[in-house]
Write an enzyme that holds these catalytic residues in place. Structure first.
Site, short mmCIF file in Angstrom:
data_model
loop_
_atom_site.label_atom_id
_atom_site.label_comp_id
_atom_site.label_asym_id
_atom_site.label_seq_id
_atom_site.Cartn_x
_atom_site.Cartn_y
_atom_site.Cartn_z
N ARG A 1 -6.23 2.87 8.84
CA ARG A 1 -5.07 3.66 8.41
C ARG A 1 -5.52 4.98 7.79
NH1 ARG A 1 -1.77 3.14 3.79
NH2 ARG A 1 -2.65 1.09 3.33
N GLY B 1 0.86 -1.18 0.00
CA GLY B 1 0.00 0.00 0.00
C GLY B 1 0.89 1.23 0.00
N SER B 2 0.32 2.35 0.41
CA SER B 2 1.09 3.59 0.45
C SER B 2 0.32 4.64 1.22
CB SER B 2 1.35 4.14 -0.97
OG SER B 2 2.00 3.20 -1.78
N ASN B 3 1.04 5.62 1.72
CA ASN B 3 0.46 6.89 2.18
C ASN B 3 1.12 8.01 1.39
OD1 ASN B 3 -0.82 5.60 4.51
ND2 ASN B 3 1.22 5.60 5.43
N ASN C 1 -4.81 4.59 0.36
CA ASN C 1 -5.31 3.43 -0.38
C ASN C 1 -6.80 3.19 -0.29
OD1 ASN C 1 -2.32 2.10 0.84
ND2 ASN C 1 -2.61 2.63 -1.31
#
Length: 688
Positions: A311, A10-12, A282
């Protein structure tokens, strides 16, 4: 099927506009969560073509352009998006021939294609594909969606990215961009991103978000008219359309501003510009900014007014508070990256401890766990006591209790960041999850209040290196996905997590103010000895100043033949901001490399600039004055016998010893693609 909570990766990413920053310029924090091993790792580089290109950042192994990066005017990052980049057509087959299908009553034959792939050391592997006007016939989309090819029905896959080779053009356009407007124009013109969102900021103070994906042109109206019974279940639930392939009026159609038939044009993409912050973790584009929700896009892009992941909820809470506070700097981005707040703990730990105390009246073996949960600081720092107990309990709980039963207060679209909340400790499975976590840790010989870093680690060079951060269900910004091995002492490895991290801003100078970190180092090769200071990597929470090393900057004295790393010391640490024309930088050095016959000594430099280039002389005697450096040597100043893989040194340097040659490698690369006064080419430098 495509839910973000089911993915290890995933990512932020967050961009702040100038209205929230200390100097009115933009800020960007990018934090992809990608594998720590294998072919999907990031590597860092600077690419320079004088007068044409000057960009720094990270790329996936095997790609040529900077995927996530920055130049002197703009910075960008990507997050895995929720758009579904494929669709299916359900075929009505000719009863007399399962390789023929009907469209508007007319019979069409499939096309047979045979593909052979050579295998090293073995026989070639051959597969047969059957193609239709919609694409190849498939028999499943993963284990969760079987698509059997029967005598009457088959399913054809439409993948609009099968012929999309425009990703590198997009990256090159970003690399040359001078503003977020140029980022948006590149997305409009090229239309080359299959599966990611884009978050960007620039030196003029603009913020930008776009879910510009190459997606099949599945409008909600088309899905309503043409979905098969299977599609009526899959499209609302996951965005996967299953359309009636026997009707030409169920074709995808085209948008006038799309670069290829059958995809959405840029005017249909979710976009948000110049909000105080834009953030994605995400989930869909809906809560890119909680005060300015994005709506009106088709279901294939993602959902609206549905529960967000923990998240996302934690991220929105954090960045909205940062924006409201204002006066932000790059330092604030660094603190956010490794704050390690556990949103699940904030929501549930107090209720869990209270319910635990009630259970302990009849189950005294739980009493100590209740006290540990009560005292836990709700973070996943290396020294957090109680984090491991809550982690093991929470994983078990969310895996065994349906989401609808987990919370007393249900989700509300009117309050999406704070709901659902209030842990339902009466839910079936709560007591069992808590008891299991206690029994599991005790059986492994792990104290219930053991510091997290003692039992969440990786092994490098035969030594345990504590790892902070936490898993997706806990909602941690600094996400890692560790591997549980009770016999080995806890979490003993990391599969994926925070990888290429960049915190970027501007201060009005020629260069951006950039801090970058690559958590797992730059290279991994068979037979290579890699030594690094782990306490200056993500494991120790340091995003370092990055420095451009021009010709001659590795300050190396001596020769090495058959050298082998023997000692690694923290000596040689210098700190300070990087500036393009030379100035202090943060670095550390290896004090000694010893081999059978020779010794090499690496010295640090406190200033980068040609006047401080390295020496070519042999090892100096203890107490002797440093040798006078040469003036601008043609190659990195290394004695014969040394080869430099990358003429870069940063806050997390490392030494590779390969076949008797010493390779200097680096975890950080230059933030400052300076228009003049020295440069670092992206290509590997090998000189002697």
């Amino acid at each position: 099927m495509f839910a973000p909570q089911n993915a290890d990766m995933g990512s932020n990413a967050v961009a702040f506009s100038g209205r929230t920053t200390a100097n009115g310029r933009g800020l960007l924090l990018g934090n992809p969560h990608y594998p720590w091993q294998g072919g999907r790792r990031f590597w860092q580089s600077q690419q320079t073509i004088p007068g044409e290109l000057n960009v720094s950042g990270g790329s996936l192994l095997g790609t040529t352009a900077v995927s996530i990066g920055f130049n002197d005017k703009v910075a960008w990052s990507h997050t895995v998006a929720t758009g579904v980049p494929l669709s299916l057509h359900q075929l009505t087959l000719d009863p007399a021939d399962p390789t023929a299908y009907l469209v508007d009553g007319e019979r069409e034959r499939m096309t047979k294609r045979t593909v052979s792939v050579p295998v090293k050391g073995g026989a070639p592997v051959t597969r047969t594909q059957w193609w239709t006007r919609y694409g190849p016939v498939v028999t499943a989309l993963g284990a969760s969606l079987p698509l059997p090819w029967s005598a009457t029905t088959a399913y054809a896959l439409n993948d609009p990215n099968a012929a999309n080779l425009r990703g590198s053009d997009t990256a090159l356009g970003f690399a040359k961009a001078r503003s977020t407007r140029d980022i948006q124009e590149t997305l409009r013109r090229v239309q080359g991103l299959p599966w990611v969102n884009t978050v960007a900021a620039d030196s003029a103070g603009h913020s930008f978000f776009s879910q510009s994906q190459v997606l099949p042109r599945i409008t909600d109206d088309l899905a309503q008219r043409c979905s098969t019974p299977l599609g009526k279940a899959t499209y609302p639930a996951s965005g996967v359309a299953v359309l009636d392939g026997s009707r030409t009026d169920c074709a995808l159609g085209s948008d006038k501003d799309a670069v290829q038939p059958g995809i959405f044009g840029p005017s249909k993409m979710p976009v948000l510009k110049d909000a105080p912050y834009v953030e994605n973790s995400n989930d869909s584009a809906w809560l890119t900014n909680a005060d300015r929700p994005l709506t009106g896009y088709e279901r294939v892009f993602g959902t609206v007014a549905t529960p967000r992941s923990l998240r996302t909820r934690g991220a929105v809470e954090d960045v909205s508070a940062m924006a409201e506070k204002g006066g932000l700097t790059v330092g604030d981005l660094q603190r956010q990256q490794f704050a390690n707040r556990a949103p699940a703990g904030d929501l549930a730990a107090a209720d869990a401890a209270k319910a635990c105390t009630a259970l302990a009246a009849d189950r005294p073996e739980l009493k100590d766990a209740c006290d540990v949960l009560r005292r836990w600081d709700r973070t996943v720092n290396g020294d957090s006591r109680g984090a491991l107990l809550f982690d093991r309990f929470w994983r078990r709980l969310v895996a065994s209790v349906p989401a609808a039963q987990l919370w007393k207060v249900p989700f509300s679209p009117a309050d999406p960041v704070r709901t659902p909340n209030t842990l339902n400790t009466a839910a079936p499975g709560f007591a069992a999850a808590l008891a299991h976590a206690v029994e599991e840790l005790k059986a492994a010989g792990i104290a219930l209040d053991a510091p997290l870093g003692e039992h969440q680690f990786v092994v490098r060079g035969g030594k345990r290196v504590p790892v902070h951060g936490g898993t997706e269900p806990l909602g941690i910004w600094n996400k890692i996905e560790p591997v549980w091995n009770a016999a080995g002492g806890g979490y003993t490895d990391v599969t994926a997590g925070s990888s290429h991290i960049q915190a970027v801003g501007w201060d009005g100078g020629r260069c951006p103010v950039a801090r970058t970190l690559l958590t797992y180092a730059q290279t991994v090769e068979p037979g290579v000895t890699v030594l690094q200071r782990p306490d200056r990597a993500v494991l120790g929470r340091a995003l370092g100043d990055v420095a451009v090393l021009r010709e001659g900057h590795p300050q190396v004295a001596g020769t090495a033949g058959g050298a082998r790393a023997r000692a690694l010391t923290p000596d040689g640490v210098a700190t300070g901001p990087h500036r393009c024309g030379g100035g202090p930088f943060r670095a550390w050095g290896v004090s000694r490399l010893t081999g059978p016959a020779r010794t090499a000594q690496f010295r640090r430099s406190r200033r980068i600039g040609p006047e401080r280039a390295g020496t070519r002389s042999g090892p100096r005697r203890r107490g002797a004055a440093p040798p006078r450096p040469p003036v601008r040597p043609r190659h990195p100043s290394l004695h014969a016998g040394f080869r430099v893989r990358a003429a870069l040194v940063g806050p997390v340097g490392q030494v590779h010893v390969v076949d008797g040659d010493v390779h200097l490698d680096d975890l950080t690369h230059p933030p400052c693609p300076c228009p003049s006064g020295g440069r670092t080419d992206a290509r590997q430098v090998r000189g002697g």
